[in-house]
Design a protein around this motif. Sequence first.
Motif, PDB file in Angstrom:
ATOM      1  N   THR A   1      -0.204  86.399 -28.145  1.00 51.48           N
ATOM      2  CA  THR A   1       1.167  86.882 -28.557  1.00 51.48           C
ATOM      3  C   THR A   1       1.405  86.347 -30.165  1.00 51.48           C
ATOM      4  O   THR A   1       2.129  86.927 -30.872  1.00 51.48           O
ATOM      5  CB  THR A   1       2.287  86.092 -27.870  1.00 51.48           C
TER       6      THR A   1
ATOM      7  N   SER B   1      -0.096  89.284 -31.911  1.00 52.26           N
ATOM      8  CA  SER B   1       0.890  90.379 -32.016  1.00 52.26           C
ATOM      9  C   SER B   1       2.002  90.196 -32.723  1.00 52.26           C
ATOM     10  O   SER B   1       2.508  91.254 -33.494  1.00 52.26           O
ATOM     11  CB  SER B   1       1.259  90.862 -30.403  1.00 52.26           C
ATOM     12  N   THR B   2       2.441  89.055 -32.944  1.00 51.18           N
ATOM     13  CA  THR B   2       3.602  88.551 -33.608  1.00 51.18           C
ATOM     14  C   THR B   2       3.140  88.916 -35.376  1.00 51.18           C
ATOM     15  O   THR B   2       3.743  89.465 -36.092  1.00 51.18           O
ATOM     16  CB  THR B   2       3.824  87.246 -33.589  1.00 51.18           C
TER      17      THR B   2
ATOM     18  N   SER C   1       0.241  91.813 -24.390  1.00 44.48           N
ATOM     19  CA  SER C   1       1.393  90.741 -24.708  1.00 44.48           C
ATOM     20  C   SER C   1       2.529  90.968 -24.117  1.00 44.48           C
ATOM     21  O   SER C   1       3.256  89.879 -23.606  1.00 44.48           O
ATOM     22  CB  SER C   1       1.388  90.372 -26.337  1.00 44.48           C
TER      23      SER C   1
ATOM     24  N   CYS D   1       3.785  88.413 -21.183  1.00 41.58           N
ATOM     25  CA  CYS D   1       4.767  87.556 -21.623  1.00 41.58           C
ATOM     26  C   CYS D   1       6.043  87.813 -20.475  1.00 41.58           C
ATOM     27  O   CYS D   1       6.441  86.727 -19.894  1.00 41.58           O
ATOM     28  CB  CYS D   1       5.460  87.783 -22.978  1.00 41.58           C
TER      29      CYS D   1
ATOM     30  N   VAL E   1      10.064  83.212 -23.128  1.00 38.92           N
ATOM     31  CA  VAL E   1       8.605  83.961 -23.213  1.00 38.92           C
ATOM     32  C   VAL E   1       8.899  85.410 -22.634  1.00 38.92           C
ATOM     33  O   VAL E   1       8.418  86.499 -23.027  1.00 38.92           O
ATOM     34  CB  VAL E   1       7.365  83.334 -22.767  1.00 38.92           C
TER      35      VAL E   1
ATOM     36  N   SER F   1      11.102  87.546 -24.483  1.00 35.74           N
ATOM     37  CA  SER F   1      10.577  88.225 -25.604  1.00 35.74           C
ATOM     38  C   SER F   1       9.708  89.271 -25.186  1.00 35.74           C
ATOM     39  O   SER F   1       9.699  90.409 -26.048  1.00 35.74           O
ATOM     40  CB  SER F   1       9.651  87.205 -26.209  1.00 35.74           C
ATOM     41  N   GLY F   2       9.009  89.206 -23.998  1.00 35.89           N
ATOM     42  CA  GLY F   2       8.160  90.224 -23.525  1.00 35.89           C
ATOM     43  C   GLY F   2       8.883  91.423 -23.309  1.00 35.89           C
ATOM     44  O   GLY F   2       8.630  92.607 -23.528  1.00 35.89           O
TER      45      GLY F   2
ATOM     46  N   SER G   1      10.280  93.199 -26.359  1.00 33.94           N
ATOM     47  CA  SER G   1       9.528  93.720 -27.084  1.00 33.94           C
ATOM     48  C   SER G   1       9.017  95.149 -26.853  1.00 33.94           C
ATOM     49  O   SER G   1       8.799  96.071 -27.275  1.00 33.94           O
ATOM     50  CB  SER G   1       8.189  92.649 -27.599  1.00 33.94           C
TER      51      SER G   1
ATOM     52  N   LEU H   1       8.886  88.747 -30.562  1.00 34.78           N
ATOM     53  CA  LEU H   1       7.770  88.158 -30.491  1.00 34.78           C
ATOM     54  C   LEU H   1       7.435  86.794 -31.196  1.00 34.78           C
ATOM     55  O   LEU H   1       6.958  85.882 -30.548  1.00 34.78           O
ATOM     56  CB  LEU H   1       6.649  89.093 -30.992  1.00 34.78           C
TER      57      LEU H   1
ATOM     58  N   ALA I   1       6.326  83.374 -29.274  1.00 31.63           N
ATOM     59  CA  ALA I   1       5.449  82.802 -29.734  1.00 31.63           C
ATOM     60  C   ALA I   1       5.545  81.461 -30.012  1.00 31.63           C
ATOM     61  O   ALA I   1       4.735  80.542 -29.521  1.00 31.63           O
ATOM     62  CB  ALA I   1       4.696  83.462 -31.171  1.00 31.63           C
TER      63      ALA I   1
END
Length: 175
Positions: A33, A36-37, A81, A85, A104, A107-108, A111, A150, A154
Amino acid sequence: MSVLPSIRSRTIDRGSPRPDWRRPHLVALTALTAYSTGVGWQAQAVSYPLFRAVAPEDFLAYHAQYNEAIPLVVIVPGFLSFLACAAFPWTRPADVPRGLAGVVAGSGLVSLVSTVAWAIPRHDRLDRIGQDEATIASLIDANLVRSLALTAGAVALVVATSRSGRPSRITSSIR
């Protein structure tokens, strides 16, 4: 005397020995993550703004090359990710608070949705019509949403990783 059994399995839930994969999974997800961020913020600050610098007559070829270059470094790690997540509430170590797992997971999901419902259609539009300021601006907006989500994931994963595996005050007081 072998140390291997103590490394390979731990007692989890009702005393049954099972492989302890959750902590390594947490560490790997944190690294993935964070990667990917970083990719998201690089696209925000560099890749997508540079779409505007390409000559309009060269844009379709440029964007096609861009699309060919990103699967292994952007798309595969990104979707892994996003999905990992989103599933984190079910894969988290027991000592990771549910609230952090929820951040988390959120965020997934954010995203994933911003990518599938917003960013990918903008890339598809650029593939069809070529360079277009409004489409590039919308792509940058979609990426900002994804990069912020992300980042939140993270940060939550770094906090979870730093806390996981450490004895809590409650556990320490029982011993």
